[in-house]
Design an enzyme around this catalytic site. Structure first.
Site, short mmCIF file in Angstrom:
data_model
loop_
_atom_site.label_atom_id
_atom_site.label_comp_id
_atom_site.label_asym_id
_atom_site.label_seq_id
_atom_site.Cartn_x
_atom_site.Cartn_y
_atom_site.Cartn_z
N LYS A 15 -6.96 15.43 -11.98
CA LYS A 15 -8.26 15.15 -13.07
C LYS A 15 -7.69 14.36 -14.21
O LYS A 15 -8.72 13.33 -14.55
CB LYS A 15 -8.56 16.72 -13.71
CG LYS A 15 -9.05 17.46 -12.46
CD LYS A 15 -9.62 18.74 -13.22
CE LYS A 15 -8.66 19.47 -14.01
NZ LYS A 15 -7.52 20.06 -13.29
N ARG A 90 -13.26 25.83 -18.90
CA ARG A 90 -12.45 26.42 -17.77
C ARG A 90 -13.19 27.78 -16.96
O ARG A 90 -12.55 28.07 -15.82
CB ARG A 90 -11.01 26.79 -18.07
CG ARG A 90 -10.34 25.51 -18.65
CD ARG A 90 -8.71 26.04 -19.01
NE ARG A 90 -8.15 25.02 -19.74
CZ ARG A 90 -7.29 24.08 -18.79
NH1 ARG A 90 -7.02 24.23 -17.66
NH2 ARG A 90 -6.64 23.09 -19.37
N ARG A 125 5.82 15.31 -9.30
CA ARG A 125 5.44 14.74 -10.54
C ARG A 125 6.33 14.69 -11.63
O ARG A 125 7.12 15.64 -11.87
CB ARG A 125 4.22 15.69 -11.06
CG ARG A 125 3.54 15.22 -12.28
CD ARG A 125 2.11 15.88 -12.56
NE ARG A 125 2.06 17.30 -12.68
CZ ARG A 125 0.87 17.84 -13.18
NH1 ARG A 125 -0.16 17.40 -13.26
NH2 ARG A 125 1.17 19.18 -13.75
N ARG A 158 8.20 19.02 -15.42
CA ARG A 158 7.82 20.06 -16.43
C ARG A 158 8.07 21.64 -15.56
O ARG A 158 8.17 21.64 -14.38
CB ARG A 158 6.31 20.16 -16.68
CG ARG A 158 5.76 18.99 -17.21
CD ARG A 158 4.26 19.00 -17.65
NE ARG A 158 3.36 19.61 -16.59
CZ ARG A 158 2.00 19.79 -16.90
NH1 ARG A 158 1.51 19.17 -18.07
NH2 ARG A 158 1.36 20.21 -15.98
N ARG A 169 -0.72 29.19 -10.55
CA ARG A 169 -1.57 28.47 -11.50
C ARG A 169 -2.65 28.25 -10.63
O ARG A 169 -3.92 28.37 -10.93
CB ARG A 169 -0.95 27.15 -11.87
CG ARG A 169 -0.09 27.31 -13.02
CD ARG A 169 0.61 25.85 -13.28
NE ARG A 169 -0.33 24.95 -13.99
CZ ARG A 169 -0.36 23.56 -14.10
NH1 ARG A 169 1.02 23.02 -13.63
NH2 ARG A 169 -1.02 22.98 -14.68
#
Length: 211
Positions: A15, A90, A125, A158, A169
């Protein structure tokens, strides 16, 4: 035409990357509620002082304060031709609150990516803590390994990109945020695109869906 867009999708669906690309294509800003609140707290505005009290107490900033800050930001001149909402809403209650405030996305575009692909994406990532640029070891590698193309900062993985955290998540997304698809579908505003493949290919699908 003024386009008010919200991008939906699981964490790791792309996104943020696609929001930046669409923003450039359409010359409209990406509006991040997180950025708005951090700026308000830093500048000690009335909303920032309210938000800081919750942040300092280790609590989530209430939806009403977030929405109030968002509404003020949308009055800025750069939003006159449209904007892309990032990070809010959200949940369905948050979406309903925005509708009550007259903040109504014309299009809610969902980027569809299988959970297994997302887990693989997150593992590769890398982000730049200095400028928040995002890269991927396979799909969007930096020109120099471990170094940000934009500011030359050191890239990191991260903590919330480890497999166990990613699965949690995704569970929260499916439980709390994925129902937004049904909410906007009932309003006749939902469009879906396949979010696998190259960045340019996915962006082409998004732009076609917005046409």
């Amino acid at each position: 035409m003024k386009l008010v867009l919200i991008l939906l999708g699981a964490p790791g669906s792309g996104k943020g990357t696609q929001a930046a690309m669409v923003s450039k294509n359409l010359s409209v800003p990406v509006i991040s509620t997180g950025d708005i609140l951090r700026s308000a707290i830093r500048e000690q505005t009335e909303i920032g002082i309210k938000a800081k009290a919750y942040v300092d107490g280790g609590k989530l900033v209430p939806d009403e304060i977030v929405a109030e800050a968002l509404k003020q930001r949308l009055e800025d001149s750069d939003c006159a031709n449209g904007y892309i909402l990032d990070g809010f809403p959200r949940t369905i209650p948050q979406a309903e609150l925005l509708e009550e405030l007259g903040i109504s996305p014309e299009v809610a575009l969902s980027i569809e990516v299988p959970d297994s692909d997302i887990e693989n994406r997150m593992a590769g990532r890398r982000v730049c803590p200095a400028c928040n640029a995002v890269f991927h070891k396979q799909n969007n590698p930096p020109k120099q390994e471990g170094v940000c193309d934009l500011c030359k900062g050191s890239l990191i993985q991260r903590a919330d990109d480890n497999p166990e955290t990613v699965r949690e998540r995704l569970r929260v997304y499916h439980e709390q945020s994925e129902p937004l698809k049904g909410f906007y579908e009932r309003l006749g505003r939902l469009r879906c695109v396949v979010g696998t493949g190259g960045l340019e290919e996915i962006n082409r699908r998004i732009m076609e869906a917005l046409a």
